[in-house]
Write a protein that holds these residues in place. Sequence first.
Motif, PDB file in Angstrom:
ATOM      1  N   THR A  86       0.821  -1.216   0.000  1.00 22.02           N
ATOM      2  CA  THR A  86       0.000   0.000   0.000  1.00 22.02           C
ATOM      3  C   THR A  86       0.854   1.265   0.000  1.00 22.02           C
ATOM      4  O   THR A  86       0.384   2.345   0.379  1.00 22.02           O
ATOM      5  CB  THR A  86      -0.915   0.013   1.240  1.00 22.02           C
ATOM      6  N   PHE A  87       2.100   1.138  -0.429  1.00 22.89           N
ATOM      7  CA  PHE A  87       3.049   2.242  -0.315  1.00 22.89           C
ATOM      8  C   PHE A  87       2.550   3.519  -0.990  1.00 22.89           C
ATOM      9  O   PHE A  87       2.594   4.609  -0.408  1.00 22.89           O
ATOM     10  CB  PHE A  87       4.392   1.823  -0.915  1.00 22.89           C
ATOM     11  N   GLU A  88       2.090   3.410  -2.220  1.00 24.27           N
ATOM     12  CA  GLU A  88       1.692   4.602  -2.962  1.00 24.27           C
ATOM     13  C   GLU A  88       0.534   5.323  -2.291  1.00 24.27           C
ATOM     14  O   GLU A  88       0.522   6.558  -2.207  1.00 24.27           O
ATOM     15  CB  GLU A  88       1.336   4.227  -4.401  1.00 24.27           C
ATOM     16  N   ASP A  89      -0.450   4.581  -1.820  1.00 26.84           N
ATOM     17  CA  ASP A  89      -1.597   5.208  -1.151  1.00 26.84           C
ATOM     18  C   ASP A  89      -1.224   5.727   0.237  1.00 26.84           C
ATOM     19  O   ASP A  89      -1.634   6.828   0.636  1.00 26.84           O
ATOM     20  CB  ASP A  89      -2.748   4.212  -1.020  1.00 26.84           C
ATOM     21  N   GLU A  92       1.090   8.930  -0.269  1.00 32.17           N
ATOM     22  CA  GLU A  92       0.757   9.866  -1.339  1.00 32.17           C
ATOM     23  C   GLU A  92       0.961  11.306  -0.887  1.00 32.17           C
ATOM     24  O   GLU A  92       1.333  12.187  -1.669  1.00 32.17           O
ATOM     25  CB  GLU A  92      -0.688   9.644  -1.780  1.00 32.17           C
ATOM     26  N   THR A  95       4.219  13.387  -1.739  1.00 28.03           N
ATOM     27  CA  THR A  95       4.333  14.080  -3.025  1.00 28.03           C
ATOM     28  C   THR A  95       3.253  15.133  -3.195  1.00 28.03           C
ATOM     29  O   THR A  95       3.537  16.287  -3.541  1.00 28.03           O
ATOM     30  CB  THR A  95       4.257  13.069  -4.183  1.00 28.03           C
ATOM     31  N   GLU A  96       2.017  14.739  -2.937  1.00 27.12           N
ATOM     32  CA  GLU A  96       0.883  15.610  -3.233  1.00 27.12           C
ATOM     33  C   GLU A  96       0.806  16.826  -2.314  1.00 27.12           C
ATOM     34  O   GLU A  96       0.394  17.904  -2.749  1.00 27.12           O
ATOM     35  CB  GLU A  96      -0.421  14.803  -3.140  1.00 27.12           C
ATOM     36  N   ASP A 101       8.991  15.072  -4.598  1.00 25.70           N
ATOM     37  CA  ASP A 101       8.692  14.531  -5.918  1.00 25.70           C
ATOM     38  C   ASP A 101       9.711  13.512  -6.402  1.00 25.70           C
ATOM     39  O   ASP A 101       9.607  12.989  -7.507  1.00 25.70           O
ATOM     40  CB  ASP A 101       8.557  15.647  -6.948  1.00 25.70           C
ATOM     41  N   LEU A 105      12.078   3.278  -3.489  1.00 23.35           N
ATOM     42  CA  LEU A 105      11.608   2.257  -2.557  1.00 23.35           C
ATOM     43  C   LEU A 105      12.499   1.035  -2.662  1.00 23.35           C
ATOM     44  O   LEU A 105      12.825   0.595  -3.770  1.00 23.35           O
ATOM     45  CB  LEU A 105      10.156   1.882  -2.877  1.00 23.35           C
TER      46      LEU A 105
END
Length: 217
Positions: A86-89, A92, A95-96, A101, A105
């Motif tokens: 679930t790294f990206e979620d 998030e 970055t956001e 940016d 990983l």
Amino acid sequence: MVATTCQHLIAPSTLPSPVTGLSVLSYNVLLPNSQDGWWTYKMYLPPLSAEDEYISSWEYRRSLIKDRVGRVDADIVCLQEVSPLTFEDDFEFMTEHLGYDGVELFHKGRFRPATFWKKSRVELVSPAQHKDRTLLTTFRLLDTDTTRPNESVSSENWHVLNCHLQAGKQGGRRVRQIVEGQLLFTYGIRQKHNACFALGVSAAYKLAKKLKGQCLF
């Protein structure tokens, strides 16, 4: 040049922004993240009451991590114990919302280190190196003067070693992780003028050299 000084952060205001040099934050976020694992309650003593159980939730802990990382506003952030599932979620917001940016990983395993950086401040100058939960990234500082965007401050390289040591009774592996992580940038350097920044390793490496002969690899 080798950076060996560590500053322990009590509150964001206690960490001054460097006039020159690199700012790095290391943070073990503690698995489980949003999905992997169920044992978060074990981290709290005395045990949380029913009305306070929300404190151990990933949503609550993530909000605290986001706030602290944002307040420190380091050039580079090294995280440990992130889940690849679930790294990206889970991250998030890095970055956001916080502007990190750049990201690398670690390539395998359940508990992974991850390194984030701001491309407006530093430039990744060579591919990251992965070795037994140690992640080595090499950066060059950029000139943040808006009249000279994306220009290097100097020719020095900064090597950031993000290391998540093995827990439990595997002392030999911990020593090996430290030694091999140190060797990654000791033998990987090809320029005369480099700066090394090893997170959580410098003092431990000295001890590891003494213990190496006593440990089985």
